[in-house]
Motif scaffolding. Sequence first.
Motif, mmCIF file in Angstrom:
data_model
loop_
_atom_site.group_PDB
_atom_site.id
_atom_site.type_symbol
_atom_site.label_atom_id
_atom_site.label_comp_id
_atom_site.label_asym_id
_atom_site.label_seq_id
_atom_site.Cartn_x
_atom_site.Cartn_y
_atom_site.Cartn_z
ATOM 1 N N LEU A 134 -20.666 11.021 29.590
ATOM 2 C CA LEU A 134 -19.341 10.522 29.203
ATOM 3 C C LEU A 134 -18.270 10.985 30.189
ATOM 4 C CD1 LEU A 134 -18.945 10.916 25.321
ATOM 5 C CD2 LEU A 134 -18.974 8.790 26.636
ATOM 6 N N ARG A 135 -18.434 12.190 30.643
ATOM 7 C CA ARG A 135 -17.481 12.754 31.607
ATOM 8 C C ARG A 135 -17.331 11.855 32.827
ATOM 9 N NH1 ARG A 135 -18.923 18.406 34.680
ATOM 10 N NH2 ARG A 135 -17.351 18.270 36.303
ATOM 11 N N CYS A 136 -18.387 11.162 33.195
ATOM 12 C CA CYS A 136 -18.380 10.299 34.380
ATOM 13 C C CYS A 136 -18.069 8.841 34.049
ATOM 14 C CB CYS A 136 -19.722 10.384 35.092
ATOM 15 S SG CYS A 136 -20.149 12.046 35.621
ATOM 16 N N ASP A 137 -17.809 8.553 32.772
ATOM 17 C CA ASP A 137 -17.522 7.170 32.360
ATOM 18 C C ASP A 137 -16.177 6.735 32.930
ATOM 19 O OD1 ASP A 137 -16.660 4.864 30.792
ATOM 20 O OD2 ASP A 137 -18.313 5.343 29.437
ATOM 21 N N SER A 138 -16.173 5.655 33.652
ATOM 22 C CA SER A 138 -14.942 5.203 34.322
ATOM 23 C C SER A 138 -14.013 4.426 33.405
ATOM 24 C CB SER A 138 -15.302 4.329 35.531
ATOM 25 O OG SER A 138 -16.041 3.193 35.112
ATOM 26 N N VAL A 139 -14.476 4.067 32.206
ATOM 27 C CA VAL A 139 -13.683 3.231 31.290
ATOM 28 C C VAL A 139 -13.090 4.040 30.144
ATOM 29 C CG1 VAL A 139 -13.753 1.261 29.718
ATOM 30 C CG2 VAL A 139 -15.063 1.195 31.857
ATOM 31 N N ALA A 140 -13.891 4.926 29.565
ATOM 32 C CA ALA A 140 -13.489 5.623 28.338
ATOM 33 C C ALA A 140 -12.600 6.819 28.641
ATOM 34 C CB ALA A 140 -14.738 6.076 27.589
ATOM 35 N N ASP A 141 -11.287 6.645 28.488
ATOM 36 C CA ASP A 141 -10.337 7.723 28.752
ATOM 37 C C ASP A 141 -10.382 8.771 27.633
ATOM 38 O OD1 ASP A 141 -8.010 8.722 30.375
ATOM 39 O OD2 ASP A 141 -7.049 8.524 28.417
ATOM 40 N N THR A 142 -10.324 8.296 26.377
ATOM 41 C CA THR A 142 -10.435 9.167 25.204
ATOM 42 C C THR A 142 -11.563 8.650 24.326
ATOM 43 O OG1 THR A 142 -8.080 9.738 25.236
ATOM 44 C CG2 THR A 142 -9.260 10.058 23.156
ATOM 45 N N VAL A 143 -12.447 9.553 23.918
ATOM 46 C CA VAL A 143 -13.631 9.183 23.143
ATOM 47 C C VAL A 143 -13.643 9.977 21.841
ATOM 48 C CG1 VAL A 143 -16.156 9.113 23.120
ATOM 49 C CG2 VAL A 143 -14.918 8.766 25.278
ATOM 50 N N ILE A 144 -13.989 9.311 20.740
ATOM 51 C CA ILE A 144 -14.312 10.012 19.499
ATOM 52 C C ILE A 144 -15.819 9.888 19.305
ATOM 53 C CG2 ILE A 144 -13.985 10.163 17.006
ATOM 54 C CD1 ILE A 144 -11.268 8.830 17.353
ATOM 55 N N ALA A 145 -16.488 11.024 19.222
ATOM 56 C CA ALA A 145 -17.935 11.056 18.997
ATOM 57 C C ALA A 145 -18.188 11.660 17.619
ATOM 58 C CB ALA A 145 -18.627 11.873 20.084
ATOM 59 N N VAL A 146 -18.686 10.851 16.689
ATOM 60 C CA VAL A 146 -18.908 11.297 15.316
ATOM 61 C C VAL A 146 -20.346 11.810 15.195
ATOM 62 C CG1 VAL A 146 -18.803 10.682 12.874
ATOM 63 C CG2 VAL A 146 -17.267 9.552 14.520
ATOM 64 N N SER A 147 -20.472 13.061 14.784
ATOM 65 C CA SER A 147 -21.797 13.674 14.746
ATOM 66 C C SER A 147 -21.891 14.635 13.562
ATOM 67 C CB SER A 147 -22.085 14.363 16.089
ATOM 68 O OG SER A 147 -23.432 14.777 16.187
ATOM 69 N N HIS A 148 -22.699 15.673 13.714
ATOM 70 C CA HIS A 148 -23.034 16.613 12.648
ATOM 71 C C HIS A 148 -22.700 18.029 13.099
ATOM 72 C CE1 HIS A 148 -25.520 13.317 10.904
ATOM 73 N NE2 HIS A 148 -25.683 13.023 12.186
ATOM 74 N N ALA A 149 -22.759 18.970 12.160
ATOM 75 C CA ALA A 149 -22.384 20.346 12.485
ATOM 76 C C ALA A 149 -23.220 20.925 13.622
ATOM 77 C CB ALA A 149 -22.498 21.230 11.243
ATOM 78 N N GLU A 150 -24.551 20.772 13.556
ATOM 79 C CA GLU A 150 -25.398 21.434 14.560
ATOM 80 C C GLU A 150 -25.242 20.848 15.969
ATOM 81 O OE1 GLU A 150 -26.777 24.375 13.942
ATOM 82 O OE2 GLU A 150 -25.893 24.064 11.993
ATOM 83 N N PRO A 151 -25.213 19.516 16.146
ATOM 84 C CA PRO A 151 -24.975 19.003 17.496
ATOM 85 C C PRO A 151 -23.620 19.432 18.062
ATOM 86 C CG PRO A 151 -25.900 17.284 16.108
ATOM 87 C CD PRO A 151 -25.576 18.440 15.209
ATOM 88 N N ILE A 152 -22.588 19.411 17.222
ATOM 89 C CA ILE A 152 -21.257 19.818 17.702
ATOM 90 C C ILE A 152 -21.266 21.302 18.043
ATOM 91 C CG2 ILE A 152 -18.823 20.077 17.075
ATOM 92 C CD1 ILE A 152 -19.202 17.516 15.325
ATOM 93 N N ARG A 153 -21.865 22.095 17.174
ATOM 94 C CA ARG A 153 -21.953 23.543 17.410
ATOM 95 C C ARG A 153 -22.727 23.826 18.703
ATOM 96 N NH1 ARG A 153 -23.674 25.034 12.450
ATOM 97 N NH2 ARG A 153 -21.651 25.775 11.732
ATOM 98 N N ALA A 154 -23.816 23.108 18.922
ATOM 99 C CA ALA A 154 -24.615 23.313 20.134
ATOM 100 C C ALA A 154 -23.793 23.018 21.392
ATOM 101 C CB ALA A 154 -25.863 22.432 20.094
ATOM 102 N N ALA A 155 -22.991 21.962 21.334
ATOM 103 C CA ALA A 155 -22.144 21.620 22.483
ATOM 104 C C ALA A 155 -21.081 22.693 22.724
ATOM 105 C CB ALA A 155 -21.482 20.262 22.245
ATOM 106 N N ILE A 156 -20.442 23.134 21.651
ATOM 107 C CA ILE A 156 -19.406 24.161 21.792
ATOM 108 C C ILE A 156 -20.002 25.460 22.346
ATOM 109 C CG2 ILE A 156 -17.752 25.601 20.536
ATOM 110 C CD1 ILE A 156 -16.845 22.679 20.861
ATOM 111 N N LEU A 157 -21.160 25.843 21.854
ATOM 112 C CA LEU A 157 -21.814 27.048 22.374
ATOM 113 C C LEU A 157 -22.080 26.930 23.873
ATOM 114 C CD1 LEU A 157 -24.383 27.729 19.507
ATOM 115 C CD2 LEU A 157 -22.504 29.255 20.174
ATOM 116 N N HIS A 158 -22.508 25.749 24.303
ATOM 117 C CA HIS A 158 -22.772 25.539 25.737
ATOM 118 C C HIS A 158 -21.505 25.713 26.553
ATOM 119 C CE1 HIS A 158 -24.402 23.757 29.408
ATOM 120 N NE2 HIS A 158 -23.295 23.032 29.455
ATOM 121 N N TYR A 159 -20.442 25.008 26.167
ATOM 122 C CA TYR A 159 -19.218 25.054 26.975
ATOM 123 C C TYR A 159 -18.462 26.365 26.825
ATOM 124 C CZ TYR A 159 -20.225 20.246 28.087
ATOM 125 O OH TYR A 159 -20.854 19.108 28.557
#
Length: 198
Positions: A134-159
């Motif tokens: 998504l970071r490299c997507d040339s069209v999507a300036d602002t994105v809403i990604a609807v997910s679950h606690a564990e996927p979001i938590r996993a991403a936050i832990l990474h960053y």
Amino acid sequence: MARVIHLLRHGHHAQLGRTLCGRMGGVVLDDIGCEEIARCAATVTPQPALIQSSPQQRCIQSASILAAHFGLPIEIVPALDELDYGEWTGRSFEDLHRDAQWSRWNRYRGSSRPPGGETMRSLQRRVVGHLERLRCDSVADTVIAVSHAEPIRAAILHYARKRLDDFLSIDIEPSSISTLSIDISGITITGINQRVPA
């Protein structure tokens, strides 16, 4: 290049806190969840260019509320799917708390896995891989990604550069928004578990 990614956890549902739903079917938002997501839609800025959703019904329902508000379609993204809990799917938390394997999983998320399910590290790889695309997507300036606690938590832990075993240090409540901001240097966390008051 996407500049803002809002990671939104689906809204409240009747099994929340009682059953480990995972990928089981038939889990839908209740009235509380619908109202929470409607409040989120009214406050998200700037206007998103893209709304994505996990394939699970509770996420699609949440994304549909957002999509109706913003006049956008929904893109279903398997990478945003819930963790596969394998044999634990559909079990009550009361029952799971008596399971030694469940206790180990909650102490060592980086080195254990649900029986017949997915590791937290595998989950983290697929979610972060998607966010980096998504970071490299040339069209999507602002994105809403609807997910679950564990996927979001996993991403936050990474960053946040934290270990998977530190998962309890990050709360991700229903209808909460965690925000990633993107520039040429990479992805920065600018909000975690933000809730819109009733």
